[in-house]
Scaffold this active site. Structure first.
Site, PDB file in Angstrom:
ATOM      1  N   HIS A  63      89.233 -14.153 -12.095  1.00 38.86           N
ATOM      2  CA  HIS A  63      90.583 -14.903 -12.489  1.00 38.86           C
ATOM      3  C   HIS A  63      91.706 -14.087 -11.895  1.00 38.86           C
ATOM      4  O   HIS A  63      91.694 -12.922 -11.625  1.00 38.86           O
ATOM      5  CB  HIS A  63      90.661 -15.037 -13.983  1.00 38.86           C
ATOM      6  CG  HIS A  63      89.708 -15.853 -14.685  1.00 38.86           C
ATOM      7  ND1 HIS A  63      89.418 -15.513 -15.902  1.00 38.86           N
ATOM      8  CD2 HIS A  63      88.884 -16.759 -14.090  1.00 38.86           C
ATOM      9  CE1 HIS A  63      88.308 -16.457 -16.314  1.00 38.86           C
ATOM     10  NE2 HIS A  63      88.129 -16.956 -15.358  1.00 38.86           N
ATOM     11  N   LYS A  73      96.985  -6.271 -14.736  1.00 41.21           N
ATOM     12  CA  LYS A  73      96.442  -6.034 -16.022  1.00 41.21           C
ATOM     13  C   LYS A  73      96.001  -4.591 -16.246  1.00 41.21           C
ATOM     14  O   LYS A  73      95.672  -3.874 -15.298  1.00 41.21           O
ATOM     15  CB  LYS A  73      94.797  -6.781 -16.052  1.00 41.21           C
ATOM     16  CG  LYS A  73      95.037  -8.408 -15.860  1.00 41.21           C
ATOM     17  CD  LYS A  73      93.974  -9.064 -15.880  1.00 41.21           C
ATOM     18  CE  LYS A  73      94.066 -10.732 -15.855  1.00 41.21           C
ATOM     19  NZ  LYS A  73      92.971 -11.465 -15.613  1.00 41.21           N
ATOM     20  N   TYR A 133      93.379  -6.477 -23.331  1.00 38.83           N
ATOM     21  CA  TYR A 133      94.034  -6.025 -21.755  1.00 38.83           C
ATOM     22  C   TYR A 133      95.477  -6.404 -22.223  1.00 38.83           C
ATOM     23  O   TYR A 133      96.057  -7.666 -22.674  1.00 38.83           O
ATOM     24  CB  TYR A 133      93.323  -6.852 -20.734  1.00 38.83           C
ATOM     25  CG  TYR A 133      93.030  -8.432 -20.706  1.00 38.83           C
ATOM     26  CD1 TYR A 133      94.206  -9.057 -20.106  1.00 38.83           C
ATOM     27  CD2 TYR A 133      92.166  -8.666 -21.312  1.00 38.83           C
ATOM     28  CE1 TYR A 133      93.736 -10.343 -20.170  1.00 38.83           C
ATOM     29  CE2 TYR A 133      91.907 -10.272 -21.560  1.00 38.83           C
ATOM     30  CZ  TYR A 133      92.800 -10.867 -20.819  1.00 38.83           C
ATOM     31  OH  TYR A 133      92.471 -12.434 -20.781  1.00 38.83           O
ATOM     32  N   ASP A 171      84.454 -21.286 -14.526  1.00 33.53           N
ATOM     33  CA  ASP A 171      83.854 -20.267 -13.909  1.00 33.53           C
ATOM     34  C   ASP A 171      82.727 -20.814 -13.007  1.00 33.53           C
ATOM     35  O   ASP A 171      82.516 -20.101 -11.897  1.00 33.53           O
ATOM     36  CB  ASP A 171      83.833 -18.778 -14.802  1.00 33.53           C
ATOM     37  CG  ASP A 171      84.780 -18.315 -15.320  1.00 33.53           C
ATOM     38  OD1 ASP A 171      86.230 -18.774 -14.838  1.00 33.53           O
ATOM     39  OD2 ASP A 171      84.985 -17.594 -16.322  1.00 33.53           O
TER      40      ASP A 171
END
Length: 188
Positions: A63, A73, A133, A171
């Protein structure tokens, strides 16, 4: 002091905070802005996200979010373990399409810094894995993107857990790298 380890793609940095323990338990500074800035890792974290994956072999990614909502991130595991992967998707980068993988776990107490311009994905290595995260921009459905996690052109060496990976429909059907027009440009 926190240890910062640059990998084959030096923009991807493994972070190993120190744990101070005694008979009561432990204490750890898992993020300290000044330490990150001292090694050139600058991000304005605006949100923390947490995911729980029930089964080992759960895959989330690859992603990214396009500008102006592109995200850096800082990924860590609260429970369990993951095989964490980041792929360089910056047009003109000498490492375009190359990837780095790091095993992150609650036991290892490590993290991975993933800057803007990289697609991110992880596979859970244990059941009941929780990932936390930080992100530097809010989620935007209109600007979200993905690349197929198992694209043969990427050659990511995923662990064989002996189970069929669990993925979202999005996905499973993400485009391959060759079908992808990156919104990111390498700044050199």
């Amino acid at each position: 002091m926190t240890e910062f380890i640059r990998h084959r793609l030096p923009d991807l940095v493994e972070v190993r905070p120190i744990k101070h323990g005694d008979h009561r338990g432990f204490f750890s500074e898992v993020y300290k802005r000044a330490d990150f800035q001292d090694v050139g890792l600058i991000a304005d974290w605006i949100q923390d996200n947490q995911s729980h994956s029930a089964a080992a072999g759960t895959v989330r990614g690859l992603h990214f979010q396009s500008p102006p909502m592109a995200q850096s991130k800082l990924v860590r595991v609260l429970r369990g373990a993951i095989y964490d992967v980041a792929v360089d998707i910056r047009k003109g980068s000498p490492t375009y399409g190359e990837w780095v993988a790091v095993e992150l776990s609650a036991e290892k107490w490590n993290q991975l810094f993933v800057p803007v311009g990289f697609a991110h994905c992880f596979m859970t290595l244990e059941p009941c894995t929780e990932v936390l995260y930080k992100v530097s921009a809010p989620y935007s459905k209109e600007l979200e993107g993905a690349i197929r996690w198992n694209d043969p052109a990427l050659g990511i060496e995923w662990p064989d857990l002996g189970v069929e990976p669990t993925l979202s429909e999005k996905d499973k059907t993400a485009p391959l790298l060759e079908e992808f027009d990156s919104p990111f440009t390498y700044q050199g």
